[in-house]
Motif scaffolding. Structure first.
Motif, PDB file in Angstrom:
ATOM      1  N   GLU A 106       4.064   6.004  -5.802  1.00  0.00           N
ATOM      2  CA  GLU A 106       2.988   5.745  -7.092  1.00  0.00           C
ATOM      3  C   GLU A 106       2.475   6.448  -7.505  1.00  0.00           C
ATOM      4  O   GLU A 106       2.481   8.142  -8.178  1.00  0.00           O
ATOM      5  N   GLU A 107       1.232   6.971  -7.345  1.00  0.00           N
ATOM      6  CA  GLU A 107       0.182   8.395  -6.801  1.00  0.00           C
ATOM      7  C   GLU A 107       0.955   9.367  -6.618  1.00  0.00           C
ATOM      8  O   GLU A 107       0.812  10.215  -7.098  1.00  0.00           O
ATOM      9  N   LYS A 115       1.019  -0.983  -0.133  1.00  0.00           N
ATOM     10  CA  LYS A 115      -0.298  -0.071   0.163  1.00  0.00           C
ATOM     11  C   LYS A 115       1.074   1.435   0.129  1.00  0.00           C
ATOM     12  O   LYS A 115       0.353   2.237  -0.604  1.00  0.00           O
ATOM     13  N   LEU A 116       1.944   1.505   0.611  1.00  0.00           N
ATOM     14  CA  LEU A 116       2.939   2.368   0.303  1.00  0.00           C
ATOM     15  C   LEU A 116       3.537   2.784  -0.730  1.00  0.00           C
ATOM     16  O   LEU A 116       3.658   3.970  -0.897  1.00  0.00           O
ATOM     17  N   MET A 161       0.948  12.801  -9.178  1.00  0.00           N
ATOM     18  CA  MET A 161       0.258  13.646  -8.973  1.00  0.00           C
ATOM     19  C   MET A 161       1.545  14.380  -9.179  1.00  0.00           C
ATOM     20  O   MET A 161       1.312  15.829  -9.395  1.00  0.00           O
ATOM     21  N   GLU A 162       2.907  14.702  -8.440  1.00  0.00           N
ATOM     22  CA  GLU A 162       4.018  15.457  -8.881  1.00  0.00           C
ATOM     23  C   GLU A 162       4.123  16.142 -10.650  1.00  0.00           C
ATOM     24  O   GLU A 162       4.547  16.996 -10.514  1.00  0.00           O
ATOM     25  N   VAL A 163       3.630  15.014 -10.981  1.00  0.00           N
ATOM     26  CA  VAL A 163       4.132  14.312 -12.565  1.00  0.00           C
ATOM     27  C   VAL A 163       3.006  15.652 -13.329  1.00  0.00           C
ATOM     28  O   VAL A 163       2.812  16.933 -13.710  1.00  0.00           O
TER      29      VAL A 163
END
Length: 75
Positions: A37-38, A31-32, A42-44
């Protein structure tokens, strides 16, 4: 008089508890990883939005310059 548990039974229970802990640990780590990855995605997306916003600011500055150059006839 109470019977003491057999050493093999205790070891079996401890072994099962350790297996359950390892499964939970693996699930938590997975999960971490997914959350990481999420966050990267989001940063991208945020970086792309910043780039688009900067381009929009530049275009608006150009429009402002052109508006300043307009000659409005006086009556």
């Amino acid at each position: 008089m109470s019977e003491e548990p057999d050493n093999d039974d205790v070891q079996l229970v401890v072994h099962e508890m350790l297996r359950a802990i390892r499964r939970n640990q693996t699930a938590i780590l997975t999960k971490l990883d997914n959350i990481s990855e999420e966050i990267r995605a989001m940063e991208v997306r945020f970086g792309a939005l910043e780039t688009r916003f900067s381009a929009m600011e530049e275009r608006m500055a150009g429009v402002a310059v052109r508006l300043d150059r307009l000659v409005i006839p006086r009556m």
